[in-house]
Scaffold this active site. Structure first.
Site, short mmCIF file in Angstrom:
data_model
loop_
_atom_site.label_atom_id
_atom_site.label_comp_id
_atom_site.label_asym_id
_atom_site.label_seq_id
_atom_site.Cartn_x
_atom_site.Cartn_y
_atom_site.Cartn_z
N ASP A 184 0.68 -1.23 0.09
CA ASP A 184 -0.11 0.26 -0.38
C ASP A 184 0.84 1.12 -0.11
OD1 ASP A 184 0.79 -0.51 2.38
OD2 ASP A 184 -0.84 -0.14 3.68
N ASP A 240 7.07 3.93 3.67
CA ASP A 240 6.96 4.81 4.01
C ASP A 240 8.10 5.21 4.86
OD1 ASP A 240 6.61 7.48 6.09
OD2 ASP A 240 6.03 5.99 7.46
N PHE A 293 0.12 11.70 7.18
CA PHE A 293 -0.52 10.44 7.46
C PHE A 293 -1.92 10.23 7.11
CE2 PHE A 293 -2.90 7.20 9.65
CZ PHE A 293 -1.70 6.14 9.37
#
Ligand code: IMP
Ligand code: MG
Length: 177
Positions: free
Chosen positions: A99, A102, A151
Protein backbone atom coordinates in the site's frame (compact mmCIF):
# COMPACT_ATOMS: atom_id res chain seq x y z
CA UNK A 1 -9.44 15.71 19.42
CA UNK A 2 -11.73 15.78 16.42
CA UNK A 3 -10.69 13.75 13.36
CA UNK A 4 -11.28 15.32 9.97
CA UNK A 5 -10.42 13.65 6.64
CA UNK A 6 -9.50 15.66 3.54
CA UNK A 7 -9.45 14.01 0.14
CA UNK A 8 -5.92 13.81 -1.28
CA UNK A 9 -6.35 11.43 -4.24
CA UNK A 10 -9.80 10.80 -5.72
CA UNK A 11 -11.13 7.40 -6.68
CA UNK A 12 -11.09 8.47 -10.35
CA UNK A 13 -7.39 9.39 -10.17
CA UNK A 14 -6.64 6.07 -8.44
CA UNK A 15 -8.54 4.05 -11.08
CA UNK A 16 -6.70 5.78 -13.93
CA UNK A 17 -3.26 5.29 -12.41
CA UNK A 18 -3.89 1.68 -11.42
CA UNK A 19 -4.78 0.90 -15.06
CA UNK A 20 -1.54 2.52 -16.29
CA UNK A 21 0.62 0.56 -13.84
CA UNK A 22 -1.19 -2.70 -14.66
CA UNK A 23 -0.56 -2.11 -18.37
CA UNK A 24 3.15 -1.74 -17.66
CA UNK A 25 3.19 -4.96 -15.60
CA UNK A 26 1.29 -6.79 -18.36
CA UNK A 27 4.00 -5.74 -20.80
CA UNK A 28 6.93 -6.64 -18.53
CA UNK A 29 5.57 -10.05 -17.48
CA UNK A 30 4.04 -11.02 -20.83
CA UNK A 31 5.37 -14.57 -21.05
CA UNK A 32 6.25 -15.16 -17.42
CA UNK A 33 4.65 -17.09 -14.61
CA UNK A 34 4.15 -14.45 -11.98
CA UNK A 35 2.92 -14.55 -8.41
CA UNK A 36 1.46 -11.37 -6.96
CA UNK A 37 2.18 -11.20 -3.24
CA UNK A 38 0.00 -8.73 -1.37
CA UNK A 39 1.26 -7.32 1.92
CA UNK A 40 -1.69 -7.36 4.30
CA UNK A 41 -3.84 -5.71 5.24
CA UNK A 42 -3.51 -2.29 3.67
CA UNK A 43 -3.06 -3.56 0.11
CA UNK A 44 -6.42 -5.31 -0.28
CA UNK A 45 -8.24 -2.62 -2.31
CA UNK A 46 -5.25 -1.79 -4.51
CA UNK A 47 -4.54 -5.47 -5.13
CA UNK A 48 -8.13 -6.16 -6.06
CA UNK A 49 -8.31 -3.26 -8.54
CA UNK A 50 -4.86 -3.91 -10.03
CA UNK A 51 -5.40 -7.64 -10.54
CA UNK A 52 -8.62 -7.01 -12.45
CA UNK A 53 -6.42 -5.32 -15.08
CA UNK A 54 -3.81 -8.11 -15.27
CA UNK A 55 -4.45 -10.17 -18.38
CA UNK A 56 -2.20 -13.20 -17.80
CA UNK A 57 -4.06 -16.47 -17.37
CA UNK A 58 -1.06 -17.86 -15.49
CA UNK A 59 -0.80 -15.26 -12.72
CA UNK A 60 -1.27 -16.49 -9.16
CA UNK A 61 -1.77 -14.65 -5.89
CA UNK A 62 -0.56 -15.04 -2.34
CA UNK A 63 -0.51 -12.91 0.80
CA UNK A 64 1.90 -12.12 3.58
CA UNK A 65 1.11 -10.39 6.83
CA UNK A 66 3.78 -8.00 8.07
CA UNK A 67 3.48 -5.69 10.96
CA UNK A 68 5.62 -2.67 11.69
CA UNK A 69 2.97 -0.40 13.15
CA UNK A 70 1.62 -0.96 16.61
CA UNK A 71 -1.16 1.57 16.11
CA UNK A 72 -1.06 5.32 15.84
CA UNK A 73 0.84 7.11 13.12
CA UNK A 74 4.49 6.38 13.99
CA UNK A 75 6.62 3.39 12.94
CA UNK A 76 8.09 1.28 15.70
CA UNK A 77 10.89 0.17 13.36
CA UNK A 78 10.35 -3.47 14.24
CA UNK A 79 9.01 -5.76 11.53
CA UNK A 80 7.58 -9.24 11.98
CA UNK A 81 5.78 -11.80 9.82
CA UNK A 82 2.29 -12.20 11.27
CA UNK A 83 1.02 -14.54 8.51
CA UNK A 84 3.30 -16.29 6.04
CA UNK A 85 2.84 -17.10 2.35
CA UNK A 86 0.78 -20.17 1.56
CA UNK A 87 3.07 -21.43 -1.23
CA UNK A 88 6.77 -21.54 -2.01
CA UNK A 89 8.12 -18.79 -4.28
CA UNK A 90 11.21 -20.74 -5.28
CA UNK A 91 11.90 -20.24 -8.99
CA UNK A 92 8.93 -17.89 -9.38
CA UNK A 93 8.74 -14.31 -10.62
CA UNK A 94 7.33 -12.36 -7.69
CA UNK A 95 5.64 -8.96 -7.75
CA UNK A 96 5.22 -7.66 -4.21
CA UNK A 97 2.20 -5.38 -3.84
CA UNK A 98 2.31 -2.79 -1.05
CA UNK A 99 0.00 0.00 0.00
CA UNK A 100 2.70 2.48 0.98
CA UNK A 101 6.47 2.70 1.29
CA UNK A 102 7.21 5.03 4.17
CA UNK A 103 10.49 4.34 6.04
CA UNK A 104 11.24 1.38 3.72
CA UNK A 105 11.85 -0.84 6.79
CA UNK A 106 8.99 -3.23 6.03
CA UNK A 107 10.02 -3.83 2.42
CA UNK A 108 13.74 -4.13 3.09
CA UNK A 109 12.92 -6.75 5.72
CA UNK A 110 10.68 -8.57 3.24
CA UNK A 111 13.23 -8.45 0.41
CA UNK A 112 15.91 -9.94 2.64
CA UNK A 113 13.55 -12.67 3.76
CA UNK A 114 12.44 -13.45 0.18
CA UNK A 115 16.06 -13.70 -1.03
CA UNK A 116 16.45 -16.80 1.15
CA UNK A 117 13.46 -18.40 -0.59
CA UNK A 118 15.24 -18.27 -3.98
CA UNK A 119 12.64 -16.70 -6.29
CA UNK A 120 13.52 -16.17 -10.00
CA UNK A 121 12.98 -12.42 -9.53
CA UNK A 122 11.33 -9.96 -7.16
CA UNK A 123 9.80 -6.62 -8.15
CA UNK A 124 8.08 -4.07 -5.94
CA UNK A 125 4.82 -2.37 -6.84
CA UNK A 126 3.40 0.18 -4.45
CA UNK A 127 0.31 2.34 -4.46
CA UNK A 128 2.02 5.15 -2.56
CA UNK A 129 5.53 6.32 -1.81
CA UNK A 130 6.34 8.82 0.93
CA UNK A 131 10.01 9.58 0.13
CA UNK A 132 10.52 12.09 2.95
CA UNK A 133 10.63 9.37 5.64
CA UNK A 134 12.92 6.89 3.94
CA UNK A 135 15.40 5.15 6.28
CA UNK A 136 16.23 2.07 4.19
CA UNK A 137 16.36 2.55 0.43
CA UNK A 138 14.43 0.00 -1.59
CA UNK A 139 14.18 -0.01 -5.37
CA UNK A 140 10.55 0.50 -6.33
CA UNK A 141 9.75 -0.91 -9.77
CA UNK A 142 6.17 0.31 -10.08
CA UNK A 143 4.43 3.08 -8.20
CA UNK A 144 1.16 4.93 -8.56
CA UNK A 145 1.63 8.10 -6.49
CA UNK A 146 4.36 9.95 -4.61
CA UNK A 147 2.86 11.77 -1.63
CA UNK A 148 4.04 14.42 0.84
CA UNK A 149 4.97 13.68 4.46
CA UNK A 150 1.40 13.35 5.75
CA UNK A 151 -0.40 10.47 7.40
CA UNK A 152 -2.82 9.09 4.83
CA UNK A 153 -5.73 6.71 5.10
CA UNK A 154 -8.52 5.16 3.05
CA UNK A 155 -8.51 2.82 0.04
CA UNK A 156 -7.22 0.05 2.31
CA UNK A 157 -4.96 2.17 4.53
CA UNK A 158 -5.87 2.56 8.15
CA UNK A 159 -5.62 4.81 11.11
CA UNK A 160 -5.81 2.43 14.09
CA UNK A 161 -7.63 -0.09 11.86
CA UNK A 162 -10.32 2.42 10.88
CA UNK A 163 -11.00 4.24 7.58
CA UNK A 164 -9.82 1.34 5.36
CA UNK A 165 -13.23 1.39 3.68
CA UNK A 166 -12.95 4.90 2.20
CA UNK A 167 -12.96 4.70 -1.64
CA UNK A 168 -10.38 7.51 -1.92
CA UNK A 169 -7.07 8.39 -0.24
CA UNK A 170 -7.38 11.04 2.43
CA UNK A 171 -5.25 13.00 4.85
CA UNK A 172 -6.14 13.13 8.50
CA UNK A 173 -6.35 16.43 10.29
CA UNK A 174 -6.59 16.46 14.08
CA UNK A 175 -8.46 19.43 15.50
CA UNK A 176 -8.24 20.36 19.19
CA UNK A 177 -11.64 20.57 20.84
P1 IMP B 1 7.43 1.38 6.34
O1 IMP B 1 7.99 0.12 6.89
O2 IMP B 1 7.72 2.56 7.20
O3 IMP B 1 7.82 1.63 4.89
O4 IMP B 1 5.87 1.29 6.44
C1 IMP B 1 5.12 0.49 5.69
C2 IMP B 1 3.78 0.25 6.35
O5 IMP B 1 3.44 1.25 7.32
C3 IMP B 1 2.71 0.30 5.29
O6 IMP B 1 2.52 -0.95 4.70
C4 IMP B 1 1.50 0.81 6.06
O7 IMP B 1 0.79 -0.26 6.60
C5 IMP B 1 2.07 1.64 7.19
N1 IMP B 1 2.03 3.11 6.89
C6 IMP B 1 3.08 3.93 6.61
N2 IMP B 1 2.67 5.19 6.39
C7 IMP B 1 1.32 5.17 6.51
C8 IMP B 1 0.30 6.19 6.37
O8 IMP B 1 0.53 7.38 6.07
N3 IMP B 1 -0.97 5.75 6.57
C9 IMP B 1 -1.30 4.47 6.88
N4 IMP B 1 -0.39 3.51 7.02
C10 IMP B 1 0.91 3.84 6.84
MG1 MG C 1 -1.07 -0.29 8.21
Amino acid sequence: MIEKVHELISKEEIAKKVKEVAAQINKDYKDKDVVFVGVLKGVFMFMSDLLKEIDSTRATTDFIGLSSYKGGTKSTGKVEITADLKDSIEGKHVVVLEDIVDTGLTLSFLLKDFEKRKPASVAICTLLEKPSNIEKYVKIDYKCFVIPDKFVLGYGLDYDERYRNLPYIGVMEFIEE
